[in-house]
Design an enzyme around this catalytic site. Structure first.
Site, PDB file in Angstrom:
ATOM      1  N   ARG A  71       0.952  -1.266  -0.240  1.00 21.90           N
ATOM      2  CA  ARG A  71      -0.463   0.017  -0.200  1.00 21.90           C
ATOM      3  C   ARG A  71       1.023   1.050  -0.311  1.00 21.90           C
ATOM      4  O   ARG A  71       0.524   2.035  -0.636  1.00 21.90           O
ATOM      5  CB  ARG A  71      -1.010   0.076   1.536  1.00 21.90           C
ATOM      6  CG  ARG A  71      -1.458   1.233   1.274  1.00 21.90           C
ATOM      7  CD  ARG A  71      -2.793   0.974   0.644  1.00 21.90           C
ATOM      8  NE  ARG A  71      -3.934   2.521   0.745  1.00 21.90           N
ATOM      9  CZ  ARG A  71      -5.556   1.663   0.393  1.00 21.90           C
ATOM     10  NH1 ARG A  71      -6.163   1.333   0.465  1.00 21.90           N
ATOM     11  NH2 ARG A  71      -5.433   2.839   0.848  1.00 21.90           N
ATOM     12  N   ASN A 113     -10.700  16.796   1.309  1.00 20.85           N
ATOM     13  CA  ASN A 113     -12.277  15.541   1.151  1.00 20.85           C
ATOM     14  C   ASN A 113     -13.779  16.069   1.035  1.00 20.85           C
ATOM     15  O   ASN A 113     -14.062  17.028   1.723  1.00 20.85           O
ATOM     16  CB  ASN A 113     -11.596  14.092   1.844  1.00 20.85           C
ATOM     17  CG  ASN A 113     -12.498  13.393   1.419  1.00 20.85           C
ATOM     18  OD1 ASN A 113     -13.105  13.111   0.214  1.00 20.85           O
ATOM     19  ND2 ASN A 113     -12.405  11.889   2.373  1.00 20.85           N
ATOM     20  N   THR A 114     -15.059  15.729   0.689  1.00 16.78           N
ATOM     21  CA  THR A 114     -15.932  15.928   1.010  1.00 16.78           C
ATOM     22  C   THR A 114     -16.872  14.265   1.259  1.00 16.78           C
ATOM     23  O   THR A 114     -16.373  13.219   0.549  1.00 16.78           O
ATOM     24  CB  THR A 114     -16.709  16.034  -0.559  1.00 16.78           C
ATOM     25  OG1 THR A 114     -17.822  16.338  -0.425  1.00 16.78           O
ATOM     26  CG2 THR A 114     -16.815  15.344  -1.563  1.00 16.78           C
ATOM     27  N   HIS A 115     -17.334  14.277   2.573  1.00 12.95           N
ATOM     28  CA  HIS A 115     -17.691  13.046   2.844  1.00 12.95           C
ATOM     29  C   HIS A 115     -19.824  13.322   3.081  1.00 12.95           C
ATOM     30  O   HIS A 115     -19.864  14.226   3.716  1.00 12.95           O
ATOM     31  CB  HIS A 115     -16.851  12.809   4.383  1.00 12.95           C
ATOM     32  CG  HIS A 115     -18.042  11.617   4.857  1.00 12.95           C
ATOM     33  ND1 HIS A 115     -17.390  11.073   4.648  1.00 12.95           N
ATOM     34  CD2 HIS A 115     -18.669  11.146   6.404  1.00 12.95           C
ATOM     35  CE1 HIS A 115     -18.016  10.081   5.342  1.00 12.95           C
ATOM     36  NE2 HIS A 115     -18.845  10.244   6.500  1.00 12.95           N
ATOM     37  N   ASP A 147      -6.466  15.077   7.138  1.00 13.33           N
ATOM     38  CA  ASP A 147      -5.502  14.698   8.265  1.00 13.33           C
ATOM     39  C   ASP A 147      -5.269  12.866   7.956  1.00 13.33           C
ATOM     40  O   ASP A 147      -5.932  12.781   7.510  1.00 13.33           O
ATOM     41  CB  ASP A 147      -6.389  15.266   9.177  1.00 13.33           C
ATOM     42  CG  ASP A 147      -6.895  14.980  10.179  1.00 13.33           C
ATOM     43  OD1 ASP A 147      -7.269  13.336   9.767  1.00 13.33           O
ATOM     44  OD2 ASP A 147      -7.434  15.492  11.396  1.00 13.33           O
ATOM     45  N   GLY A 149      -6.562  11.263   9.942  1.00 13.66           N
ATOM     46  CA  GLY A 149      -7.703   9.870  10.808  1.00 13.66           C
ATOM     47  C   GLY A 149      -8.455   9.696   9.279  1.00 13.66           C
ATOM     48  O   GLY A 149      -8.129  10.355   8.311  1.00 13.66           O
ATOM     49  N   ASP A 151     -11.950  10.760   8.469  1.00 12.69           N
ATOM     50  CA  ASP A 151     -13.024  11.871   8.282  1.00 12.69           C
ATOM     51  C   ASP A 151     -12.823  13.226   9.590  1.00 12.69           C
ATOM     52  O   ASP A 151     -13.823  13.031   9.734  1.00 12.69           O
ATOM     53  CB  ASP A 151     -14.845  11.615   7.966  1.00 12.69           C
ATOM     54  CG  ASP A 151     -14.299  10.510   6.300  1.00 12.69           C
ATOM     55  OD1 ASP A 151     -13.926  11.158   5.444  1.00 12.69           O
ATOM     56  OD2 ASP A 151     -15.017   9.246   6.696  1.00 12.69           O
TER      57      ASP A 151
HETATM   58  C1  GAR Z   1     -20.002  11.525  -2.419  1.00  9.46           C
HETATM   59  O1  GAR Z   1     -21.857  11.224  -1.881  1.00  9.46           O
HETATM   60  C2  GAR Z   1     -18.806  11.908  -1.803  1.00  9.46           C
HETATM   61  O2  GAR Z   1     -18.834  12.437  -0.320  1.00  9.46           O
HETATM   62  C3  GAR Z   1     -18.907   9.896  -1.442  1.00  9.46           C
HETATM   63  O3  GAR Z   1     -19.268   9.445  -1.984  1.00  9.46           O
HETATM   64  C4  GAR Z   1     -19.635   9.799  -3.377  1.00  9.46           C
HETATM   65  C5  GAR Z   1     -19.404  10.130  -4.344  1.00  9.46           C
HETATM   66  O4  GAR Z   1     -20.284  10.657  -5.194  1.00  9.46           O
HETATM   67  N1  GAR Z   1     -18.006   9.524  -0.335  1.00  9.46           N
HETATM   68  C6  GAR Z   1     -17.170   9.307   0.963  1.00  9.46           C
HETATM   69  O5  GAR Z   1     -18.485   8.342   1.215  1.00  9.46           O
HETATM   70  C7  GAR Z   1     -16.344   8.709   1.271  1.00  9.46           C
HETATM   71  N2  GAR Z   1     -16.243   8.215   2.598  1.00  9.46           N
HETATM   72  P1  GAR Z   1     -19.899  10.878  -6.933  1.00  9.46           P
HETATM   73  O6  GAR Z   1     -19.589   9.971  -7.402  1.00  9.46           O
HETATM   74  O7  GAR Z   1     -20.800  11.177  -7.782  1.00  9.46           O
HETATM   75  O8  GAR Z   1     -19.201  12.165  -6.891  1.00  9.46           O
END
Ligand code: GAR
Length: 207
Positions: A71, A113-115, A147, A149, A151
């Site tokens: 990895r 990152n978006t969660h 970071d 961790g 999320d």
């Molecule tokens: C989004 O909702 C994003 O926040 C999530 O995957 C989706 C991707 O949608 N990410 C996670 O869950 C990461 N932990 P997309 O491919 O249509 O942009």
């Protein structure tokens, strides 16, 4: 502050449908947005996110963890490719891998990152399902500075979405994603134009 003639350089990493990426691609067509996507990377082939980038004429690359002995080797390779594009900001937009210590060491403070949940609730790969199972009445999405961790990084923005009585995981996640895309486009544009500062976990736009 970046000028319209010198937009911030974004590298976006994806793993799937890429609807967040598509929203960023659309936003970047306006010079006033202040950013341009210089590359899109993925951890797998044959996903709509890569196809969407290709249609927009954006260079793409794929690095699969399984193609590396360890990895940490994958993380080093990912770091080299991403850093080679000299990004001002790296956006993990539905990238379903944790980046490692090499990546964060080289690109520290420049990765968001978006969660699909309201951090610190429901971290990990199944935020919408976990929120639904818990029975919360509101959930949403969080943009944060990555970071080491899962999320856990300093929060740039959050958006709140109601949970409806008839929701299943898919309907809830789709409602979250509508709000998430708007939050992502707004926040990434502000980071590109204004920068951000982080003090004791508190994130502010502007430097
Ligand atoms: C989004 O909702 C994003 O926040 C999530 O995957 C989706 C991707 O949608 N990410 C996670 O869950 C990461 N932990 P997309 O491919 O249509 O942009």
């Amino acid at each position: 502050m970046p000028q319209e003639t010198n937009p911030s350089r974004l590298v976006v990493l994806v793993s799937g449908a890429g609807t967040n990426l598509a929203a960023l691609i659309d936003a970047c067509t306006d010079p006033a947005y202040g950013a341009r996507i210089v590359a899109v990377g993925a951890d797998r082939n044959d996903i709509e996110g890569l196809a969407r980038a290709g249609r927009a004429g954006i260079p793409t690359f794929v690095l699969e963890v399984g193609d590396f002995d360890q990895r940490s080797d994958w993380d080093r390779a990912l770091t080299d490719v991403v850093a080679g594009y000299e990004p001002d900001l790296v956006v993990l937009a539905g990238f379903m891998k944790l980046v490692g210590t090499t990546f964060l060491g080289r690109l520290a403070g420049r990765v968001v990152n978006t969660h699909p949940a309201l951090c610190p609730a429901f971290p990990g790969r199944s935020g919408p399902a976990d929120a639904l199972a818990y029975g919360v009445k509101v959930t949403g999405a969080t943009l944060f500075v990555v970071d080491e961790g899962v999320d856990t990084g300093p929060i740039v923005a959050q958006t709140v979405v109601p949970v409806e009585d008839g929701d299943d995981v898919e309907s809830l996640h789709e409602r979250i994603k509508v709000a998430e895309r708007a939050m992502l486009v707004d926040s990434v544009g502000r980071i590109a134009r204004e920068g951000i500062s982080v003090t004791d976990r508190r994130v502010r736009f502007g430097v």
